[in-house]
Write a protein that holds these residues in place. Structure first.
Motif, PDB file in Angstrom:
ATOM      1  N   ALA A 151       1.031  -1.362   0.147  1.00 22.48           N
ATOM      2  CA  ALA A 151       0.071  -0.032  -0.095  1.00 22.48           C
ATOM      3  C   ALA A 151       0.749   1.315  -0.004  1.00 22.48           C
ATOM      4  CB  ALA A 151      -0.975  -0.003   1.117  1.00 22.48           C
ATOM      5  N   ALA A 152       2.184   1.132   0.701  1.00 18.46           N
ATOM      6  CA  ALA A 152       2.826   2.500   0.829  1.00 18.46           C
ATOM      7  C   ALA A 152       3.602   2.623  -0.725  1.00 18.46           C
ATOM      8  CB  ALA A 152       4.019   2.103   2.006  1.00 18.46           C
ATOM      9  N   ALA A 153       3.843   1.417  -1.213  1.00 13.72           N
ATOM     10  CA  ALA A 153       4.732   1.441  -2.346  1.00 13.72           C
ATOM     11  C   ALA A 153       3.715   2.153  -3.687  1.00 13.72           C
ATOM     12  CB  ALA A 153       4.870   0.223  -3.067  1.00 13.72           C
ATOM     13  N   VAL A 154       2.358   1.826  -3.323  1.00 14.15           N
ATOM     14  CA  VAL A 154       1.326   2.284  -4.465  1.00 14.15           C
ATOM     15  C   VAL A 154       1.273   3.730  -4.253  1.00 14.15           C
ATOM     16  CG1 VAL A 154      -1.157   2.273  -5.242  1.00 14.15           C
ATOM     17  CG2 VAL A 154       0.087   0.072  -4.771  1.00 14.15           C
ATOM     18  N   HIS A 155       1.253   4.103  -2.962  1.00 14.60           N
ATOM     19  CA  HIS A 155       0.978   5.598  -3.003  1.00 14.60           C
ATOM     20  C   HIS A 155       2.423   6.319  -3.276  1.00 14.60           C
ATOM     21  CE1 HIS A 155       0.277   9.166  -0.484  1.00 14.60           C
ATOM     22  NE2 HIS A 155       1.297   9.291  -0.139  1.00 14.60           N
ATOM     23  N   ARG A 156       3.393   5.706  -3.140  1.00 10.63           N
ATOM     24  CA  ARG A 156       4.573   6.429  -3.343  1.00 10.63           C
ATOM     25  C   ARG A 156       4.644   6.456  -5.027  1.00 10.63           C
ATOM     26  NH1 ARG A 156       6.966   3.325   0.669  1.00 10.63           N
ATOM     27  NH2 ARG A 156       7.895   1.710  -0.929  1.00 10.63           N
ATOM     28  N   VAL A 157       4.168   5.515  -5.755  1.00  9.85           N
ATOM     29  CA  VAL A 157       4.222   5.359  -7.037  1.00  9.85           C
ATOM     30  C   VAL A 157       3.358   6.585  -7.747  1.00  9.85           C
ATOM     31  CG1 VAL A 157       3.684   4.348  -9.379  1.00  9.85           C
ATOM     32  CG2 VAL A 157       4.880   2.935  -7.525  1.00  9.85           C
ATOM     33  N   GLU A 158       1.752   6.663  -7.264  1.00  9.03           N
ATOM     34  CA  GLU A 158       0.853   7.428  -7.501  1.00  9.03           C
ATOM     35  C   GLU A 158       1.489   8.920  -7.321  1.00  9.03           C
ATOM     36  OE1 GLU A 158      -2.851   4.551  -6.982  1.00  9.03           O
ATOM     37  OE2 GLU A 158      -2.564   6.143  -5.404  1.00  9.03           O
ATOM     38  N   ARG A 159       2.176   9.081  -6.282  1.00  7.07           N
ATOM     39  CA  ARG A 159       2.596  10.516  -6.175  1.00  7.07           C
ATOM     40  C   ARG A 159       3.342  10.975  -7.255  1.00  7.07           C
ATOM     41  NH1 ARG A 159       6.063  11.800  -0.762  1.00  7.07           N
ATOM     42  NH2 ARG A 159       7.270   9.884  -1.635  1.00  7.07           N
ATOM     43  N   CYS A 160       4.291  10.155  -7.607  1.00  6.43           N
ATOM     44  CA  CYS A 160       5.395  10.237  -8.872  1.00  6.43           C
ATOM     45  C   CYS A 160       4.519  10.719 -10.084  1.00  6.43           C
ATOM     46  CB  CYS A 160       6.542   9.220  -8.930  1.00  6.43           C
ATOM     47  SG  CYS A 160       7.521   9.058  -7.724  1.00  6.43           S
ATOM     48  N   VAL A 161       3.494   9.575 -10.204  1.00  6.93           N
ATOM     49  CA  VAL A 161       2.372   9.904 -11.598  1.00  6.93           C
ATOM     50  C   VAL A 161       1.932  11.166 -11.460  1.00  6.93           C
ATOM     51  CG1 VAL A 161       0.348   9.079 -12.406  1.00  6.93           C
ATOM     52  CG2 VAL A 161       2.342   7.495 -11.733  1.00  6.93           C
ATOM     53  N   ALA A 162       1.581  11.569 -10.249  1.00  6.92           N
ATOM     54  CA  ALA A 162       0.916  13.022 -10.336  1.00  6.92           C
ATOM     55  C   ALA A 162       1.690  13.944 -10.871  1.00  6.92           C
ATOM     56  CB  ALA A 162       0.000  13.085  -8.962  1.00  6.92           C
ATOM     57  N   LEU A 163       2.975  14.138 -10.590  1.00  6.94           N
ATOM     58  CA  LEU A 163       3.827  14.870 -10.687  1.00  6.94           C
ATOM     59  C   LEU A 163       4.400  15.111 -12.213  1.00  6.94           C
ATOM     60  CD1 LEU A 163       6.209  14.962  -7.700  1.00  6.94           C
ATOM     61  CD2 LEU A 163       4.621  16.679  -8.072  1.00  6.94           C
ATOM     62  N   SER A 164       3.951  14.208 -12.970  1.00 10.38           N
ATOM     63  CA  SER A 164       4.697  14.060 -14.362  1.00 10.38           C
ATOM     64  C   SER A 164       3.507  14.494 -15.470  1.00 10.38           C
ATOM     65  CB  SER A 164       4.869  12.357 -14.581  1.00 10.38           C
ATOM     66  OG  SER A 164       5.643  11.928 -13.223  1.00 10.38           O
ATOM     67  N   ASP A 165       4.324  14.504 -16.585  1.00  8.62           N
ATOM     68  CA  ASP A 165       3.588  14.889 -17.951  1.00  8.62           C
ATOM     69  C   ASP A 165       3.528  13.650 -18.511  1.00  8.62           C
ATOM     70  OD1 ASP A 165       3.324  17.562 -17.948  1.00  8.62           O
ATOM     71  OD2 ASP A 165       5.619  17.549 -17.316  1.00  8.62           O
ATOM     72  N   VAL A 166       4.614  12.583 -18.878  1.00  3.82           N
ATOM     73  CA  VAL A 166       4.600  11.622 -19.445  1.00  3.82           C
ATOM     74  C   VAL A 166       4.801  10.505 -18.593  1.00  3.82           C
ATOM     75  CG1 VAL A 166       5.804  10.224 -21.419  1.00  3.82           C
ATOM     76  CG2 VAL A 166       5.300  12.624 -21.485  1.00  3.82           C
ATOM     77  N   VAL A 167       4.270   9.263 -18.514  1.00 10.99           N
ATOM     78  CA  VAL A 167       4.365   8.085 -17.644  1.00 10.99           C
ATOM     79  C   VAL A 167       4.553   6.807 -18.591  1.00 10.99           C
ATOM     80  CG1 VAL A 167       3.656   6.554 -15.712  1.00 10.99           C
ATOM     81  CG2 VAL A 167       3.274   9.275 -15.626  1.00 10.99           C
ATOM     82  N   LYS A 168       5.527   6.164 -18.365  1.00  9.14           N
ATOM     83  CA  LYS A 168       5.418   4.805 -19.234  1.00  9.14           C
ATOM     84  C   LYS A 168       5.617   3.749 -17.976  1.00  9.14           C
ATOM     85  CE  LYS A 168       8.352   1.182 -20.183  1.00  9.14           C
ATOM     86  NZ  LYS A 168       9.372   0.561 -19.026  1.00  9.14           N
ATOM     87  N   ALA A 169       4.778   2.545 -18.139  1.00  8.83           N
ATOM     88  CA  ALA A 169       4.799   1.406 -17.224  1.00  8.83           C
ATOM     89  C   ALA A 169       4.744   0.216 -18.046  1.00  8.83           C
ATOM     90  CB  ALA A 169       3.834   1.599 -16.206  1.00  8.83           C
ATOM     91  N   SER A 170       4.870  -0.829 -17.402  1.00  8.85           N
ATOM     92  CA  SER A 170       4.824  -2.003 -18.213  1.00  8.85           C
ATOM     93  C   SER A 170       3.366  -2.814 -17.803  1.00  8.85           C
ATOM     94  CB  SER A 170       6.084  -3.119 -17.844  1.00  8.85           C
ATOM     95  OG  SER A 170       6.028  -3.669 -16.522  1.00  8.85           O
ATOM     96  N   ASP A 171       2.979  -3.700 -18.297  1.00  9.46           N
ATOM     97  CA  ASP A 171       1.637  -4.399 -17.945  1.00  9.46           C
ATOM     98  C   ASP A 171       1.981  -5.066 -16.711  1.00  9.46           C
ATOM     99  OD1 ASP A 171       3.376  -6.299 -19.248  1.00  9.46           O
ATOM    100  OD2 ASP A 171       1.780  -6.948 -20.433  1.00  9.46           O
ATOM    101  N   GLU A 172       3.230  -5.507 -16.458  1.00  3.20           N
ATOM    102  CA  GLU A 172       3.640  -6.305 -15.402  1.00  3.20           C
ATOM    103  C   GLU A 172       3.823  -5.279 -13.982  1.00  3.20           C
ATOM    104  OE1 GLU A 172       7.620  -8.140 -16.171  1.00  3.20           O
ATOM    105  OE2 GLU A 172       6.432  -9.976 -17.295  1.00  3.20           O
ATOM    106  N   ASP A 173       4.323  -4.140 -14.219  1.00  2.00           N
ATOM    107  CA  ASP A 173       4.311  -3.180 -13.278  1.00  2.00           C
ATOM    108  C   ASP A 173       2.886  -3.097 -12.805  1.00  2.00           C
ATOM    109  OD1 ASP A 173       7.099  -2.506 -13.797  1.00  2.00           O
ATOM    110  OD2 ASP A 173       6.803  -0.940 -14.900  1.00  2.00           O
TER     111      ASP A 173
END
Length: 310
Positions: free
Chosen positions: A161-183
């Motif tokens: 849960a903490a990892a998801v929160h950290r990732v989502e915080r980075c996503v919200a700061l970004s213009d372009v996000v790339k992720a794999s289906d496995e991510d």
């Protein structure tokens, strides 16, 4: 001639110790952000990597590799050992990782403002260095566009849960996000990866790119999806494929004038054919990389050749 763009990449270097059954270990320079910086430099861009490198053999190997590729390396001077990862390849070239990583990046003064900033992977979620990364991104994002690749490494992510929160915080700061289906499958088990990317799009990014291995890639936009298939390639290994996809995508976005503060408006309302072009460049870059050992992204001539074959 594509526009030369000044990129700042913030993140870790990792010595990839590649292990194949019945063969001696091979050490390759790696680390997702370092691979992206190297890929951008090989494609003709000015690339600076803000990172940590230890005063050890692995650190010297990686520093020389990046310098030879045209990357300017900046560090905080910390004496910690260079991170390493044992990369075990199966019979089809797929990689699994076991890490020995510390990330304690401290603030480093920059002597110029980059047009675009890229970060991700271990560096954006591993404390105490992640705080420095996020502070730098937040301070630079008014004058620069931002890209992010979570490059999930489950063994290093800690509490889910903490990892998801950290990732989502980075996503919200970004213009372009790339992720794999496995991510995305690790972050949101049982959910459709592209559907998860569509939710990310509502939090800030202009576009989310989802890679699907041999099935190709999808760009998620406010007005729908754009998809491309994977280019045919004889796979040697998949090490660095996602990073080559990222550098290829950023290269194409730069050529289209969609990066930097001046390009943000175009990035926010892209033509669908332009996004298709970005995906094709990214897929071609990944195809070149998987066809040879280690994280070895294409130069401009190799990328043009791959696009011609595709």
């Amino acid at each position: 001639m594509p526009e030369r763009t000044d990129f700042l990449v913030i993140g870790e270097c990792v010595a990839d110790i590649v292990r194949l059954p019945g063969a001696p270990d091979r050490v390759h320079p790696g680390g997702s952000p370092a691979n992206v910086a190297h890929g951008l430099a090989r494609l003709g861009h000015e690339a600076t990597l803000l990172t940590q490198l230890g005063p050890d053999d692995n650190g010297r190997l990686i520093r020389a590799h990046l310098a030879d590729g045209g990357v300017e390396v900046r560090t905080d001077g910390a004496p910690d050992p260079t991170p390493s990862a044992v990369v075990t390849l199966d019979g089809e070239g797929r990689a699994t990782y076991a890490f020995e990583v510390t990330w304690t990046l401290g603030p480093v003064a920059l002597d110029r403002q980059p047009r675009h900033v890229h970060t991700g992977s271990i560096a954006a979620v591993t404390e105490p260095g992640a705080a420095t990364v996020l502070a730098a991104v937040d301070s630079l994002r008014t004058a620069a566009t931002i890209s992010y690749d979570p490059n999930v490494r489950p063994a290093l992510m800690g509490d889910h849960a903490a990892a998801v929160h950290r990732v989502e915080r980075c996503v919200a700061l970004s213009d372009v996000v790339k992720a794999s289906d496995e991510d995305l499958d690790w972050l949101y088990p049982g959910q459709d990866p592209v559907g998860a990317a569509e939710r990310w799009l509502t939090t800030g990014p202009a576009v989310v790119l989802v890679t699907r291995g041999g099935e190709g890639a999808t760009a998620v936009l406010p007005d729908g999806r754009v998809e491309v298939g994977a280019l045919p390639a004889e796979v040697v290994d998949t090490v660095g494929a996602g990073d080559a996809f990222m550098s290829g995508a950023l290269h194409a976005l730069a050529a289209l004038g969609m990066l930097g503060a001046a390009g943000r408006r175009r990035l926010r309302s892209p033509a669908r054919d332009a996004v298709g072009d970005v995906l094709r460049h990214a897929a071609a870059s990944a195809a070149v990389t998987v066809a040879r050992a280690g994280a070895n992204p294409p130069d401009e001539a190799e990328l043009r050749d791959a696009l011609g074959r595709g």
